[in-house]
Design a protein around this motif. Structure first.
Motif, PDB file in Angstrom:
ATOM      1  N   LEU A 132     105.676 -54.132 -50.685  1.00  0.00           N
ATOM      2  CA  LEU A 132     106.602 -53.461 -50.266  1.00  0.00           C
ATOM      3  C   LEU A 132     106.660 -52.337 -51.660  1.00  0.00           C
ATOM      4  CD1 LEU A 132     109.298 -56.353 -50.025  1.00  0.00           C
ATOM      5  CD2 LEU A 132     108.875 -54.954 -47.492  1.00  0.00           C
ATOM      6  N   PHE A 133     106.993 -52.869 -53.086  1.00  0.00           N
ATOM      7  CA  PHE A 133     106.882 -52.047 -53.586  1.00  0.00           C
ATOM      8  C   PHE A 133     105.669 -51.133 -53.874  1.00  0.00           C
ATOM      9  CE2 PHE A 133     110.432 -54.633 -52.945  1.00  0.00           C
ATOM     10  CZ  PHE A 133     111.346 -53.922 -52.922  1.00  0.00           C
ATOM     11  N   HIS A 134     104.791 -51.892 -54.576  1.00  0.00           N
ATOM     12  CA  HIS A 134     103.891 -50.760 -55.582  1.00  0.00           C
ATOM     13  C   HIS A 134     102.663 -50.414 -54.638  1.00  0.00           C
ATOM     14  CE1 HIS A 134     100.995 -51.227 -59.163  1.00  0.00           C
ATOM     15  NE2 HIS A 134      99.934 -51.344 -58.278  1.00  0.00           N
ATOM     16  N   LEU A 135     102.967 -51.102 -53.591  1.00  0.00           N
ATOM     17  CA  LEU A 135     101.352 -50.765 -52.882  1.00  0.00           C
ATOM     18  C   LEU A 135     102.563 -49.111 -51.632  1.00  0.00           C
ATOM     19  CD1 LEU A 135      98.864 -53.242 -50.941  1.00  0.00           C
ATOM     20  CD2 LEU A 135      98.709 -51.467 -53.130  1.00  0.00           C
ATOM     21  N   ALA A 136     103.344 -50.032 -51.092  1.00  0.00           N
ATOM     22  CA  ALA A 136     103.941 -49.129 -49.663  1.00  0.00           C
ATOM     23  C   ALA A 136     105.445 -48.366 -50.557  1.00  0.00           C
ATOM     24  CB  ALA A 136     104.943 -49.988 -48.632  1.00  0.00           C
ATOM     25  N   ASN A 137     105.840 -48.350 -51.596  1.00  0.00           N
ATOM     26  CA  ASN A 137     106.639 -47.723 -52.787  1.00  0.00           C
ATOM     27  C   ASN A 137     108.226 -47.255 -51.544  1.00  0.00           C
ATOM     28  OD1 ASN A 137     107.649 -46.311 -55.211  1.00  0.00           O
ATOM     29  ND2 ASN A 137     107.018 -44.058 -53.487  1.00  0.00           N
ATOM     30  N   LEU A 138     108.023 -48.956 -50.949  1.00  0.00           N
ATOM     31  CA  LEU A 138     109.555 -48.652 -50.642  1.00  0.00           C
ATOM     32  C   LEU A 138     110.505 -48.304 -51.016  1.00  0.00           C
ATOM     33  CD1 LEU A 138     111.070 -49.584 -47.767  1.00  0.00           C
ATOM     34  CD2 LEU A 138     111.493 -51.656 -48.733  1.00  0.00           C
ATOM     35  N   GLN A 139     111.406 -47.325 -50.803  1.00  0.00           N
ATOM     36  CA  GLN A 139     112.822 -46.656 -51.598  1.00  0.00           C
ATOM     37  C   GLN A 139     113.697 -47.448 -50.722  1.00  0.00           C
ATOM     38  OE1 GLN A 139     112.352 -45.136 -54.637  1.00  0.00           O
ATOM     39  NE2 GLN A 139     110.535 -45.465 -54.608  1.00  0.00           N
ATOM     40  N   ALA A 140     115.187 -46.780 -52.012  1.00  0.00           N
ATOM     41  CA  ALA A 140     116.391 -47.435 -50.791  1.00  0.00           C
ATOM     42  C   ALA A 140     116.256 -46.257 -50.015  1.00  0.00           C
ATOM     43  CB  ALA A 140     118.176 -47.398 -51.761  1.00  0.00           C
ATOM     44  N   GLY A 141     117.660 -46.651 -49.076  1.00  0.00           N
ATOM     45  CA  GLY A 141     117.318 -45.478 -47.655  1.00  0.00           C
ATOM     46  C   GLY A 141     116.640 -45.137 -46.570  1.00  0.00           C
ATOM     47  N   GLU A 142     115.753 -46.393 -46.902  1.00  0.00           N
ATOM     48  CA  GLU A 142     114.471 -46.264 -46.127  1.00  0.00           C
ATOM     49  C   GLU A 142     114.113 -47.380 -44.869  1.00  0.00           C
ATOM     50  OE1 GLU A 142     110.700 -43.321 -47.736  1.00  0.00           O
ATOM     51  OE2 GLU A 142     110.689 -45.708 -48.211  1.00  0.00           O
ATOM     52  N   ALA A 161     113.653 -56.095 -49.428  1.00  0.00           N
ATOM     53  CA  ALA A 161     113.697 -55.069 -48.909  1.00  0.00           C
ATOM     54  C   ALA A 161     115.231 -54.441 -48.762  1.00  0.00           C
ATOM     55  CB  ALA A 161     113.217 -54.680 -47.394  1.00  0.00           C
ATOM     56  N   LYS A 162     116.114 -55.516 -48.513  1.00  0.00           N
ATOM     57  CA  LYS A 162     117.601 -56.157 -48.376  1.00  0.00           C
ATOM     58  C   LYS A 162     117.570 -55.510 -49.307  1.00  0.00           C
ATOM     59  CE  LYS A 162     121.097 -55.900 -45.232  1.00  0.00           C
ATOM     60  NZ  LYS A 162     121.187 -54.811 -44.453  1.00  0.00           N
ATOM     61  N   ALA A 163     117.885 -56.327 -50.409  1.00  0.00           N
ATOM     62  CA  ALA A 163     118.148 -56.354 -51.951  1.00  0.00           C
ATOM     63  C   ALA A 163     117.820 -54.373 -52.276  1.00  0.00           C
ATOM     64  CB  ALA A 163     117.502 -57.241 -52.722  1.00  0.00           C
ATOM     65  N   ALA A 164     116.854 -54.179 -52.138  1.00  0.00           N
ATOM     66  CA  ALA A 164     116.795 -52.248 -52.604  1.00  0.00           C
ATOM     67  C   ALA A 164     116.981 -51.920 -52.128  1.00  0.00           C
ATOM     68  CB  ALA A 164     115.441 -52.308 -52.675  1.00  0.00           C
ATOM     69  N   GLY A 165     118.251 -52.446 -50.930  1.00  0.00           N
ATOM     70  CA  GLY A 165     118.925 -50.952 -49.984  1.00  0.00           C
ATOM     71  C   GLY A 165     118.370 -50.637 -48.882  1.00  0.00           C
TER      72      GLY A 165
END
Length: 329
Positions: A132-142, A161-165
């Motif tokens: 989610l985060f290291h590869l896809a760089n998921l951001q809050a609001g996405e 993912a939910k905790a990250a917004g």
């Protein structure tokens, strides 16, 4: 000590309990008395012969994650001591009463989290964070589409993912709807009766999602790619549906500026896996301690009943992690 071994590759029935020597403690190792052992799909593949006898030169005994109490430490260990409660990822050797773990792959179990539950954390949450985060760089609001959202990694990914917004779409069979929504998914998709690409298109007004986390492989590739928004990222984590026969729509990749990643933890070099563990620990251990994210446990089995645990995982009915408990009878 007692461990689960197999003399021949095959079905769950080849797994048997047997006395084996206690593993030797190397300079960077912790020796841990296991309270809980996570069962993973890689264990099923190991049993069937996909990796040969051993996990890349480590223990012949299968198993990739443990939680328990430190009973001995190597001379180069830093930050851990005898008596500490730890959880983490091993290079094989988990299906046993005692396991050795490189201290750089271990994490302290947060206060308030039991050792049994801790055995359901490391492999799935580290993998989910990496995707989610290291590869896809998921951001809050996405927005993110997570397939197999009721499984071990899937349930962890939904929570992170939910905790990250993020806005979370999760696919699973219809009987797992309540569980997936309970993990934090905003939109549930029954893959048996709904076309996930159509649901995503309708829910996003045709724009698509920013990230797709996929465990299925070839059968989903084309629809996954066409479900991505401009600048979208897809991470392939598994191949439950197979690797052959996929169609990659290059027009979507090109004109939407898409990125596609693949990741698997088991075959990575030790230093890479250590970095993965540390990235997760730095960001999420406080949330785990606070209960903002939680391990999802489907079922537990005595260590000697490892064959039954494998049969349950192969049935596909589990929601969350299956655990082995060495102290159970």
């Amino acid at each position: 000590m007692q461990a689960i071994v197999f003399d021949d590759f095959g079905g769950p029935e080849v797994l048997v309990a047997r006395e084996v020597p206690t593993p030797e403690v190397r300079p960077h190792d912790l020796l841990v008395r296991n309270a809980s052992i996570g069962v993973n799909r890689a264990d099923l593949l190991h049993r069937k012969g996909a990796y040969g006898r051993a996990y890349f030169g480590d223990a012949d005994t299968m198993g990739l994650e443990i939680a328990g109490t430190v009973v001995a430490v190597g001379p180069l260990v830093r930050g851990f001591a005898v008596g500490d409660r730890v959880m983490g990822i091993v290079g094989g050797g988990a299906y046993a009463e005692l396991s050795r773990i490189d201290h750089r792959m271990a994490m302290h179990v947060p206060d308030g989290l039991g050792l049994v539950a801790a055995g359901a954390v490391a492999e799935v949450f580290v993998t989910a964070h990496e995707a989610l985060f290291h590869l896809a760089n998921l951001q809050a609001g996405e927005s993110v589409l997570i397939h197999a959202a009721a499984g071990g990694v899937g349930s962890a990914a939904v929570q992170l993912a939910k905790a990250a917004g993020a806005r979370v779409f999760g696919t699973a069979s219809g009987d797992k709807r309540d569980a997936v929504l309970g993990f934090g998914a905003d939109v549930f998709i029954d893959y048996r009766s709904e076309d996930f690409a159509a649901v995503v298109a309708q829910a996003t007004d045709g724009k698509g999602v920013d990230v797709v986390i996929d465990f299925i492989g070839a059968p989903y590739l084309e629809r996954n790619v066409r479900s991505l928004a401009v600048g979208g990222r897809m991470v392939a984590v598994g191949l439950l549906g197979g690797a052959q026969g996929a169609t990659l729509p290059m027009d979507a990749v090109l004109y939407r500026h898409l990125q596609i990643f693949g990741t698997v933890m088991k075959s990575r070099a030790p230093e890479v896996k250590q970095a993965m563990v540390q990235r997760f620990a730095e960001r999420w251990l406080p949330a785990l301690a606070a209960g903002a994210i939680r391990p999802v446990i489907d079922s537990t089995y005595p260590l000697a009943d490892a064959a039954q645990a494998h049969s349950r995982m192969e049935s596909g009915v589990n929601v969350g992690k299956i655990l082995l408990l060495p102290g159970a009878a």
